[in-house]
Design a protein around this motif. Structure first.
Motif, mmCIF file in Angstrom:
data_model
loop_
_atom_site.group_PDB
_atom_site.id
_atom_site.type_symbol
_atom_site.label_atom_id
_atom_site.label_comp_id
_atom_site.label_asym_id
_atom_site.label_seq_id
_atom_site.Cartn_x
_atom_site.Cartn_y
_atom_site.Cartn_z
ATOM 1 N N VAL A 38 -109.060 -1.756 8.015
ATOM 2 C CA VAL A 38 -107.693 -0.881 7.703
ATOM 3 C C VAL A 38 -108.067 0.432 6.914
ATOM 4 O O VAL A 38 -108.514 0.254 5.798
ATOM 5 C CB VAL A 38 -106.794 -1.769 7.267
ATOM 6 C CG1 VAL A 38 -105.321 -1.166 7.036
ATOM 7 C CG2 VAL A 38 -106.365 -3.059 7.928
ATOM 8 N N TRP A 94 -100.412 -1.503 10.234
ATOM 9 C CA TRP A 94 -101.588 -0.987 10.882
ATOM 10 C C TRP A 94 -101.671 -1.046 12.491
ATOM 11 O O TRP A 94 -101.918 -0.223 13.229
ATOM 12 C CB TRP A 94 -102.848 -1.898 10.219
ATOM 13 C CG TRP A 94 -104.184 -1.551 10.792
ATOM 14 C CD1 TRP A 94 -104.912 -2.067 11.583
ATOM 15 C CD2 TRP A 94 -104.832 -0.054 11.012
ATOM 16 N NE1 TRP A 94 -106.158 -1.725 12.136
ATOM 17 C CE2 TRP A 94 -106.256 -0.297 11.411
ATOM 18 C CE3 TRP A 94 -104.709 0.854 10.049
ATOM 19 C CZ2 TRP A 94 -106.873 0.697 11.319
ATOM 20 C CZ3 TRP A 94 -105.630 1.940 10.252
ATOM 21 C CH2 TRP A 94 -106.914 1.804 10.963
ATOM 22 N N ASP A 96 -101.180 -7.375 9.136
ATOM 23 C CA ASP A 96 -100.935 -5.740 8.657
ATOM 24 C C ASP A 96 -100.002 -5.169 9.874
ATOM 25 O O ASP A 96 -100.400 -4.901 10.798
ATOM 26 C CB ASP A 96 -102.105 -5.146 8.475
ATOM 27 C CG ASP A 96 -101.591 -3.797 7.538
ATOM 28 O OD1 ASP A 96 -100.683 -3.314 8.105
ATOM 29 O OD2 ASP A 96 -102.467 -3.298 6.554
#
Length: 535
Positions: A17, A246, A243
Motif C-alpha cells: 500500500v 486502497w 484497506d
C-alpha cells in the motif's frame, strides 16, 4: 534465523500500500466518493416512484446518459410488474442500440490460489488450510493457453490471481507474456489468445504502467462491497485487503497509469443489493469526473456462491434472489447505458439466458476455475488431439489427450470444491453457448480488434455513447464468427451458425456502406483460411 511464511507475507503486505496514491484522490475534507448517508437517503426518499418519473428516466437512458444517484434509486424501488417489464424492454433496446446483437465470449484462466487475505466468503482465504496451494508455472500456462485457444476456440481471456508475494508484478508480467506467446494450428488456420484482461489485486501506479506495457486488456478490481462496516466484517483487520480505500481507488490509479479500460464489480450477497448498485454508480460517476473523463468499460455482478471452508457463502442474510438479480442487471443497463455488462458462469443457464434479454454484453463459456483444468487432457470439438506448443518448441509434452476417449471437452472435467474459489452454475461449452445465443437471435463475437487499433479508452467510450461502436464491431464479429465456425464447430453448430451468418451478411452493407467492400474482402479471405483480419 529463517523468517516464517506468515511473517514474510505480513511484511510484504505492508510494503504494497502506498498511502500517497490514495490521499491524492480524496476531497478537500479527506473524504472518498462513497457517501453512505446520501445513498440511504436517496433510497428512502424514492420508495414510491411515480410512473411518469420512471418513464422520464428511461428517456434519459435511451439518450445514453449516465443516470444520477437519485434517478437510479427511483428505478431500484420500482415494484410494479408492468413497469419492470417496460424497464427490461428499454434495457434491451439500449443494449441493441449501443452494442447491436453481439455477445462477446471469453474464458477465465486461474493462475494461482495463493492469497494473504482473509475474506470470509472465499475458498482462497489464507485460513483455508484444506486447500492445496500452488501457482501455474510458465510451462503450465502455455499448456492452458494452448487448450483455450486450440481446443475451445477462445480468443479473449480474463486471467485471475490471488494476492500474494509469489504472484507479484513480475509473475503477472511473465504469465501474460506466456499467454500471448502461444500460437497453435487448428482445422483451417491457427489460433492464439488476442486479448488478456486481468483480474488481480489493487496495484500501485508503477506496477500498472508495467502491466499496460505488457499488453493488459481490461483491468478488473471488484470492490466486493461498498458498505464500510460490511467490508471490515468480511475482510478482517489484519489482511492486506482490509484497506478499503486502497481498493476503492485502484481504478483512479489505473487511469493515472494510462490503463485505457477498467472493470468494476460487486459480490452481491455481502450487503443490501440496492446499496451496492448505488455504490457501483457512485464509482462510475467518480471515474467520469476525473481528468480522463472515462467511466467503467465493464461492470460485473457475481453473486455469492458456495465455497470450501467459507461458511458465509451458505448463510448470508443478504442473499440475492433470482428476481432481484435480474432487476440488478436491468437497472445497471439503464443507469450506465454505454458500459459492458458481464454475466459469468456462476449463474445457471436459465438465469444467463434471461440476462441476455436484459442487456448483458459478455459471457464466459467452457469455464473451468481449477488450476490447470483446461489442459488436463482433452480432444477438440472435431475429435483431434490439440497440438502441444511445448512439443513444437522441442520440449517434452505433458499433454495426455491421446489417452482420452472423449471428444467433448466437458466429459472428463468435474468440479472439486476444495480446489476452487467457488462452484459454477453453468457448465455450457462454447458450442452450447453459440447455439443457444443463435436461437435467441444473438451472434457470438470473438472479436478483439478494437483494442489493438486504438478503439479503446476515451475513444471507445465516445463511440459507445454515440452508438457508433457497433458499426465496426458488428463486422468484426461476423468475421471472427466465420473463423470460429471453420476452425472449431461441429457439423450441427456449423449449420446453425451458417444460417445466422447469412442473416447477418444481408444487413451488413446497410450498416456501414463505406467499409462494406473491405469487409467482404476480409470475410472471403477468412473463409479461405486467413486469420485475425479486422476492419
Amino acid at each position: 534465523m529463517a523468517i516464517s511464511a506468515p511473517t514474510r507475507d505480513l511484511q510484504w503486505s505492508r510494503s504494497v500500500v502506498k498511502p500517497g496514491e490514495v490521499e491524492k484522490y480524496l476531497d478537500s475534507r479527506g473524504l472518498d466518493f462513497i457517501d453512505e448517508e446520501a445513498i440511504f437517503r436517496a433510497l428512502e426518499e424514492t420508495r414510491t416512484p411515480d410512473p411518469r418519473t420512471v418513464r422520464d428516466i428511461l428517456d434519459k437512458s435511451r439518450a445514453i446518459q449516465t443516470l444520477t444517484p437519485r434517478e437510479t434509486a427511483v428505478l431500484l424501488n420500482v415494484e410494479d410488474p408492468d413497469m419492470l417489464e417496460e424497464m427490461r424492454q428499454t434495457g434491451l433496446e439500449i443494449k441493441l442500440k449501443v452494442y447491436d446483437n453481439r455477445i462477446v465470449t471469453f474464458a477465465p484462466l486461474y493462475m494461482a490460489n495463493h492469497c494473504v487475505n482473509s475474506c470470509s466468503y472465499c475458498g482462497f482465504r489464507r485460513e483455508n488450510t484444506g486447500m492445496h496451494r500452488r501457482h501455474l508455472t510458465m510451462e503450465e500456462i502455455r499448456h492452458e493457453a494452448s487448450a483455450l485457444a486450440g481446443t475451445f476456440g477462445h480468443k479473449r481471456l480474463v486471467v485471475v490471481y490471488g494476492e500474494h508475494p509469489l504472484t507479484d508484478i513480475d509473475y503477472l508480467e511473465e504469465s501474460i507474456n506466456a499467454v500471448y506467446g502461444v500460437r497453435v494450428p487448428t482445422r483451417r488456420g491457427h489460433a492464439n489468445i488476442r486479448r488478456v484482461n486481468v483480474n488481480c489485486a489493487p496495484l500501485d501506479i508503477a506496477s500498472l504502467r508495467r502491466l499496460r506495457e505488457v499488453g493488459l486488456g481490461t483491468y478488473q478490481v471488484f470492490q466486493e462491497t461498498y458498505h464500510r462496516d460490511t467490508y471490515r466484517r468480511v475482510h478482517g483487520t489484519q489482511s492486506l485487503k482490509a484497506d478499503y480505500r486502497w481498493r476503492l481507488y485502484a481504478m483512479h490509479r489505473a487511469q493515472d497509469a494510462q490503463v485505457d479500460d477498467v472493470g468494476l464489480g460487486v459480490l452481491f450477497g455481502l450487503y443490501d443489493w440496492k446499496f451496492e448498485v448505488m455504490g457501483l454508480l457512485s464509482h462510475v460517476r467518480a471515474l467520469e469526473s476525473t481528468a480522463c473523463g472515462i467511466g467503467a468499460h465493464t461492470i460485473s455482478f457475481p453473486r455469492l456462491e458456495p465455497a470450501h471452508n467459507a461458511p458465509l457463502t451458505r448463510s448470508s442474510r443478504y442473499a440475492v434472489s433470482d428476481a432481484d438479480f435480474l432487476k440488478i442487471i436491468t437497472v445497471l443497463r439503464l443507469a450506465v447505458p454505454y458500459t459492458g455488462l458481464i454475466c459469468t458462469a456462476r449463474e445457471t443457464r436459465d438465469i444467463r439466458n434471461q440476462a441476455v434479454l436484459r442487456g448483458i454484453t459478455q459471457m464466459d463459456a467452457s469455464t473451468r476455475i481449477g488450476l490447470g483444468a483446461y489442459s488436463s487432457g482433452h480432444q477438440n470439438n472435431f475429435g483431434e488431439t490439440p497440438p502441444d506448443p511445448l512439443a513444437q518448441e522441442g520440449q517434452p509434452s505433458q499433454d495426455s489427450c491421446s489417452q482420452r476417449d472423449s471428444c467433448n471437452p466437458e466429459d472428463s472435467y468435474s468440479q472439486k470444491e476444495e480446489e476452487q474459489q467457488f462452484l459454477l452454475g453453468d457448465p455450457r461449452t462454447v458450442e452450447d453457448l453459440v447455439r443457444d445465443l443463435a436461437a435467441m437471435g444473438f451472434i457470438s463475437s470473438f472479436c478483439t480488434a478494437g483494442y489493438r487499433i486504438g478503439r479503446r479508452g476515451e475513444r471507445i467510450m465516445r463511440l459507445l455513447r454515440s452508438c457508433n461502436e457497433g458499426n465496426f464491431c458488428k463486422l468484426n464479429a461476423i468475421i471472427t464468427f466465420r473463423e470460429w465456425l471453420d476452425d472449431f464447430a461441429t457439423p450441427e453448430t456449423r449449420e446453425i451458425g451458417e444460417a445466422l451468418i447469412r442473416q447477418e451478411l444481408a444487413g451488413a452493407e446497410q450498416r456501414t456502406p463505406a467499409l462494406h467492400t473491405k469487409f467482404l474482402d476480409y470475410y472471403r479471405r477468412t473463409s479461405e483460411g486467413a486469420r485475425d483480419l479486422y476492419v
